[in-house]
Scaffold this active site. Sequence first.
Site, mmCIF file in Angstrom:
data_model
loop_
_atom_site.group_PDB
_atom_site.id
_atom_site.type_symbol
_atom_site.label_atom_id
_atom_site.label_comp_id
_atom_site.label_asym_id
_atom_site.label_seq_id
_atom_site.Cartn_x
_atom_site.Cartn_y
_atom_site.Cartn_z
ATOM 1 N N ASP A 472 0.830 -1.200 0.000
ATOM 2 C CA ASP A 472 0.000 0.000 0.000
ATOM 3 C C ASP A 472 0.872 1.261 0.000
ATOM 4 O O ASP A 472 2.074 1.207 0.281
ATOM 5 C CB ASP A 472 -0.879 -0.029 1.263
ATOM 6 N N ASP A 544 -10.751 1.971 -3.529
ATOM 7 C CA ASP A 544 -11.409 1.566 -2.282
ATOM 8 C C ASP A 544 -12.919 1.569 -2.464
ATOM 9 O O ASP A 544 -13.648 0.986 -1.664
ATOM 10 C CB ASP A 544 -11.030 2.531 -1.146
HETATM 11 C C1 DGJ Z 1 -5.942 1.760 1.748
HETATM 12 C C2 DGJ Z 1 -6.280 0.545 0.950
HETATM 13 O O1 DGJ Z 1 -6.806 0.926 -0.296
HETATM 14 C C3 DGJ Z 1 -7.261 -0.317 1.732
HETATM 15 O O2 DGJ Z 1 -7.640 -1.434 0.970
HETATM 16 C C4 DGJ Z 1 -6.627 -0.743 3.025
HETATM 17 O O3 DGJ Z 1 -5.561 -1.604 2.788
HETATM 18 C C5 DGJ Z 1 -6.179 0.487 3.805
HETATM 19 N N1 DGJ Z 1 -5.374 1.360 3.013
HETATM 20 C C6 DGJ Z 1 -5.424 0.072 5.036
HETATM 21 O O4 DGJ Z 1 -4.930 1.153 5.716
#
Ligand code: DGJ
Length: 732
Positions: A472, A544
């Site tokens: 991430d 997301d």
């Molecule tokens: C952002 C990501 O897009 C999510 O899927 C998740 O992993 C969060 N970060 C975790 O902090």
Amino acid sequence: MKQLVLLVSIWIGFNQLFAQIPTTIPIETSQNALVLHIDKDNRVGVAYFGKKLRQNSEYEILAKSLKYNDNNAGIYNSIYTPSGSWNLVEPALEILHADGNTSSDLKLVSYSTQKIDENVSQTNILLRDPVYATEVTLSFKVYFKENVIEQWSSIKNQEKSGILLKKYASANLYFVAKDFYLHHYHGSWAKEMKPEDTKLTAGIKTLDSKLGTRANLYQPPTFMLSFDRQATEDEGKVLLGTLAWSGNFKIDFEKDSYDNLRLLAGINPHASEYSLTPNEEFRTPSFIYTYSENGQGEASRNMHDWARKYRILDGEGNRLTLLNNWEATYFDFDENKLTSLFKGAKDLGVDMFLLDDGWFANKYPRNGDTAGLGDWQENKKKLPNGIGYLVKEATKAGVKFGIWVEPEMVNPKSELYEKHLDWVIREPNRPEVYFRNQLPLDLANPEVQDFVFGVLDDLFTKNPELAFIKWDCNAVTYNAHSMYLERIKKPQTHLYVDYVKGLYSVLKRIRAKYPKIPMMLCSGGGGRVDYEALKYFTEFWVSDNTDPMERIFMQWEYSYYYPAIAQCNHITDWSKVGIKFRTDVAMMGKMGYDIVVNKLDEKELLFSQNALKNYANLKQTIWHGDMYRLVNPFENQMASVQFVSNKKDQAVMFNYLVDNRYDLNSLLSNTKLKGLDASKKYKIKEINVYPGTKSSINEETIYSGEYLMTIGINPNLSHRRTSVVLEINEVK
Ligand code: DGJ
């Protein structure tokens, strides 16, 4: 090879001596040609870009007919426009020479084409400034069958002392057409890939990012450019292009005084002047493009074929289905809660459990997004027996185990920040500015590179059975300043570039040691995806936002550039729409889940288990087949997307109602399929039918491919059937 280069150089010298007529350098794919010409002064320009001619000697006629006679116009079509001297348009190259001079000129020294294999060749064109010794090599790597060209430039300082690159584009192209239409994107968190169509007018249209890390949050370096008129899915001339660079980019479209279009794509020169010591060479990122005269669909299939074969890590391989715990638990979990979720993964029938954010840090536990980032030790309270125990328990439960990391970042509330303030990107004399309460680490610094590599290496060394990494990256770069560059006395303007180079160097090391482990590229959603990063990653997190209605549109746009095998689509509780709709939409890529399985009722669980079986049967077609967009949701009340296997013996058609208004007349008509074999016979069955409901599709009818592609079928979408998945199989 050397001999060939020598011959060509001699010939160029001879040509110049006797002021011969211009000559051409055709760079051809199976369908298209980029034809360069050398003018009487040995400058190289674009003579032609488009469908290729059968007889390439005819390009000479075309080159001779070029008439850019207006004052200064002879440089508009330059293949790498130098700044200063006689150029007055947007440059590709801008250099501050050692003596303080700001002008450059570029003339051809030599060129050569090397065959790499049956399908791939590379043309290199060496240009030199007649006054300053700096050299530029333009490279064009041609993927013949896929109709893809990968283009970059290498700038070598041959001067006696240091020079400063102020602008250094990867590609500089020139197009002739009546009009130009640009399909490009804007967005933000959870709103990725919002398309916009613009007819290009006089002046410069720029797509760019200055965000540093997470560079694509507001705009990706991807676009489609139509010539003459707006191309559609199956008609029109269109170039589909993207810059393979995980940092700041700038793509300029400049209409010149002939109404032709100049394109310049590369690293964003904003705050990025780059110094080169004598003999140092700078290689720019690749600009990758394909061209089709049969619309956007064909262009995107070209790109998919290329990406799977030549770029995405394990692009022709398999992927794991998974259950992720992010939306199921957020930061609120412990060992017991996690192990109880493993059983859900097994019951559902996925391959793997993926542990997300929140498993690490002790002094400042990672119980929210305000602390702990950077301290990559298991949190003892949540996970007293460590990751190793979880891996074992997952294996016992019959699923693999994967883990989330965000190794480029740090929370100010962390031990890492306390120990290594000099590793953090921050302005020492300004207040810190945070994005999601965190700051990027300075990947220009080799010690930081070692640290980031170490985070992954340590996890793999301690847990060799780890099956997957989700990588991430949630913050943009504010206050771009590097203590490391300060220490080694390099300009701060190297930071944006050296950060990305540092990232790639870490990823290269990871891949040298762990070549196969699947890794998902995530950046708070789709804030960072490009074809350089995808050399190291098997897939990327699209957004997301997992609301399936939003996803239909978002995945539609992403699908032009990236094949389904690379797009991670998860079924989550973000939206309250029924699980069937959510599943059907997620199936159009690499499917996964982010739910609490034991909260599913009996029917939902049964449906999901069957859907995973259907997916297992269809995934090779979805991942490796050809994708056809049948009905565009931006223009219709429905969306329809189809994947066809390479042998054309299996296809799957996904249909969704995207407009809930009462009058659904357009749904009464048939949708024509594409890409089947007209002479083959097919049967159609509806899959992912929700328990207790009946399909209205007759499974017994046998259709010819011709019928399905000429007359089509009606998936019978309605308010009661808002998503319909049809499996099409050859009848032998
Ligand atoms: C952002 C990501 O897009 C999510 O899927 C998740 O992993 C969060 N970060 C975790 O902090």
